[in-house]
Design a protein around this motif. Structure first.
Motif, short mmCIF file in Angstrom:
data_model
loop_
_atom_site.label_atom_id
_atom_site.label_comp_id
_atom_site.label_asym_id
_atom_site.label_seq_id
_atom_site.Cartn_x
_atom_site.Cartn_y
_atom_site.Cartn_z
N ALA A 115 0.83 -1.20 0.00
CA ALA A 115 0.00 0.00 0.00
C ALA A 115 0.86 1.25 0.00
CB ALA A 115 -0.91 0.00 1.22
N LEU A 116 0.57 2.15 -0.93
CA LEU A 116 1.22 3.46 -0.99
C LEU A 116 0.23 4.52 -0.53
CD1 LEU A 116 2.85 3.32 -4.54
CD2 LEU A 116 3.85 2.58 -2.39
N GLU A 117 0.64 5.38 0.38
CA GLU A 117 -0.18 6.50 0.83
C GLU A 117 0.48 7.79 0.38
OE1 GLU A 117 -0.78 6.34 5.00
OE2 GLU A 117 -1.88 4.44 4.96
N LEU A 118 -0.27 8.61 -0.35
CA LEU A 118 0.29 9.84 -0.91
C LEU A 118 -0.61 11.03 -0.57
CD1 LEU A 118 0.97 8.55 -4.55
CD2 LEU A 118 2.47 8.33 -2.57
N ALA A 154 -5.25 13.18 -1.85
CA ALA A 154 -4.89 12.01 -1.04
C ALA A 154 -5.18 10.77 -1.86
CB ALA A 154 -5.68 11.99 0.27
N SER A 155 -4.26 9.83 -1.82
CA SER A 155 -4.44 8.63 -2.62
C SER A 155 -3.89 7.41 -1.90
CB SER A 155 -3.72 8.78 -3.97
OG SER A 155 -3.88 7.60 -4.75
N LEU A 156 -4.62 6.32 -2.02
CA LEU A 156 -4.15 5.00 -1.58
C LEU A 156 -4.01 4.14 -2.83
CD1 LEU A 156 -6.07 4.13 1.70
CD2 LEU A 156 -3.63 3.91 1.35
N ILE A 157 -2.82 3.66 -3.06
CA ILE A 157 -2.53 2.88 -4.26
C ILE A 157 -1.97 1.53 -3.84
CG2 ILE A 157 -1.28 2.80 -6.45
CD1 ILE A 157 -1.04 5.84 -6.31
N TYR A 158 -2.59 0.45 -4.31
CA TYR A 158 -2.16 -0.91 -3.95
C TYR A 158 -1.42 -1.52 -5.14
CZ TYR A 158 -5.42 -0.14 -0.17
OH TYR A 158 -6.08 0.39 0.91
N ILE A 159 -0.18 -1.91 -4.91
CA ILE A 159 0.68 -2.35 -6.00
C ILE A 159 1.32 -3.70 -5.69
CG2 ILE A 159 1.21 0.01 -6.72
CD1 ILE A 159 3.90 -0.25 -5.29
#
Length: 441
Positions: A115-118, A154-159
């Motif tokens: 999980a990336l939190e930006l 704000a973004s949550l990106i699952y990679i």
């Protein structure tokens, strides 16, 4: 005997002995299914109950909450996205099981993903740069949610690793990802407030997005461009003889509205003791009797103002302005980078996004405005469709909210639920995610 220890053990015993009782009634109300919960109370239990219902993209038309401090009772009037009662036995069984175990429920996990939190300052082309970096670093974006509000993002990106399909746990690669994304978020004007973090587990995605924007203090910022005049009305009063603060909210109705409000109150460390939620036409009316977790009401005018600003921000974050573009195509490396670059090159800004993949298919939603936050020019949108693919990228205008039409529900579900091309597909995909059906076709 140590009284604190005794009380701790007693509380544990109470929770073990008082498994939440759930009753679903389709007979008492002519136009909604009643979902009733009777349980021992704990901080956050109302949010957990609302979360179960909203994760199914159910519409909560009315609700009544009562808590005496130790016991909790809720009644929700819910419908599906078409405004109908719940009749699918699998859905009803899932609700009963989930609400019956909310004392012990864990956060939704994304097994096998990183999980990336930006967070940072929003600008045209920012998502394009973010996805370009991830593509260059051989990261496959599986899921993502992007919110913008008051000039912040704000973004949550699952990679996962594109070749191996495993989560990214190499510390050196994680450091490279964080460093490059932070440089992108900084741009030329956000040196101090741009933030990136990486983890292998997160809380509920939408709750986490609220927490990220709250921590970013988006509620204190003035919007550079206001495209809507429908600011939520929030009034906070103290009922000193009863020891409560009373919060009244009036705004345009939509699904997940109750979740957004309760999520914010919970994370601000308030406990809801009593509440009434009602809707009439396209308006929603919510009233909450709250106290701090330490038992006291709101104590100052400054705190009242902070609650007002935070609730207004929480309601506005999910409001999706602009034209909705739905992309359904075969997933491939660099797809998001290419699509968002095309938006940028044509002067289009993404105000909200929902990125999703099922198997080899990409199911993505983008809410688009022009650079000034106004409705994008139809000629430009058609040009973008031609570049990306007429059959892949569809335009869905945003209809007005109307409780009596399915069109109202399609808009009201917002980015979180509008992942497929019809309301029936939206609901079926959620059932698929929950394991209640075997396909989304």
């Amino acid at each position: 005997m140590e009284w604190p220890t005794f009380l701790d053990e007693y509380e544990k015993l109470v929770f073990r002995m008082t498994t939440p009782r759930v009753m679903i009634d389709n007979a008492s109300c002519s136009n909604a299914t009643l979902v009733m919960i009777d349980s021992a109370s704990k901080h956050g239990i109302l949010l957990e109950a609302v979360q179960v219902l909203t994760d199914l993209n159910l519409s909560i038309k009315k609700a009544y909450v009562s808590c005496d401090g130790r016991w909790f009772m809720d009644v929700f009037h819910v419908t599906d996205l078409d405004g109908n009662k719940l009749t699918d036995k699998r859905v009803i069984s899932y609700i009963e099981k989930s609400l019956g175990t909310i004392h012990y429920a864990s956060s939704k996990s994304y097994n096998g993903l990183t999980a990336l939190e930006l967070t940072g300052t929003d600008r045209i082309g920012l998502l394009s740069e973010v996805f370009a970096v991830l593509s260059d670093l051989q990261c496959n974006v599986v899921e993502a949610k992007v919110w913008t509000h008051n000039g912040r993002i704000a973004s949550l990106i699952y990679i996962k690793e594109i070749h191996s399909g495993f989560p990214i746990d190499d510390s050196q690669k994680i450091d490279r990802i964080k460093a490059r994304l932070k440089n992108v978020l900084k741009g030329d004007s956000d040196i101090r407030s741009a933030k990136t973090s990486v983890s292998l587990a997160v809380t509920h995605t939408e709750r986490r997005l609220h927490q990220m924007m709250f921590a970013d203090r988006d509620y204190e910022r003035k919007p550079g461009i206001r495209t809507s005049n429908d600011t939520p009305i929030v009034v906070v009063l103290n009922c000193l003889e009863k020891g409560y603060s009373v919060v009244n909210v009036q705004c345009k109705d939509r699904t997940k509205l109750l979740f957004d409000v309760v999520c914010t109150l919970t994370d601000m460390q308030y406990v809801v003791f009593h509440a009434t939620i009602d809707s009439a036409g396209d308006r929603a009316y919510l009233e909450f009797f709250i106290r701090h977790t330490d038992g006291g009401p709101i104590s100052s005018d400054a705190e009242k103002q902070r609650v007002i600003l935070c609730l207004q921000a929480a309601i506005e974050r999910r409001v999706s302005e602009g034209v909705r573009l739905e992309l359904r195509t075969v997933d491939k490396q660099g797809l998001l980078s290419d699509v968002t670059r095309t938006f940028r090159e044509n002067g289009l800004n993404v105000t909200r996004a929902e990125i999703s993949t099922i198997g080899d298919s990409a199911l993505n939603i983008f809410y688009i405005t022009d650079a000034r936050g106004n409705t994008a020019d139809s000629v430009i949108i058609e040009s973008v469709r031609e570049q990306i693919g007429w059959s892949d990228l569809k335009v869905k205008e945003l209809p007005l909210i109307d409780h009596q039409t399915a069109d109202r529900d399609e808009r009201a579900v917002g980015v979180g639920g509008a992942m497929l091309l019809s309301l029936g597909r939206i609901f079926r995909r959620n059932l698929y995610n929950l394991g209640l059906v075997k396909s989304v076709s």
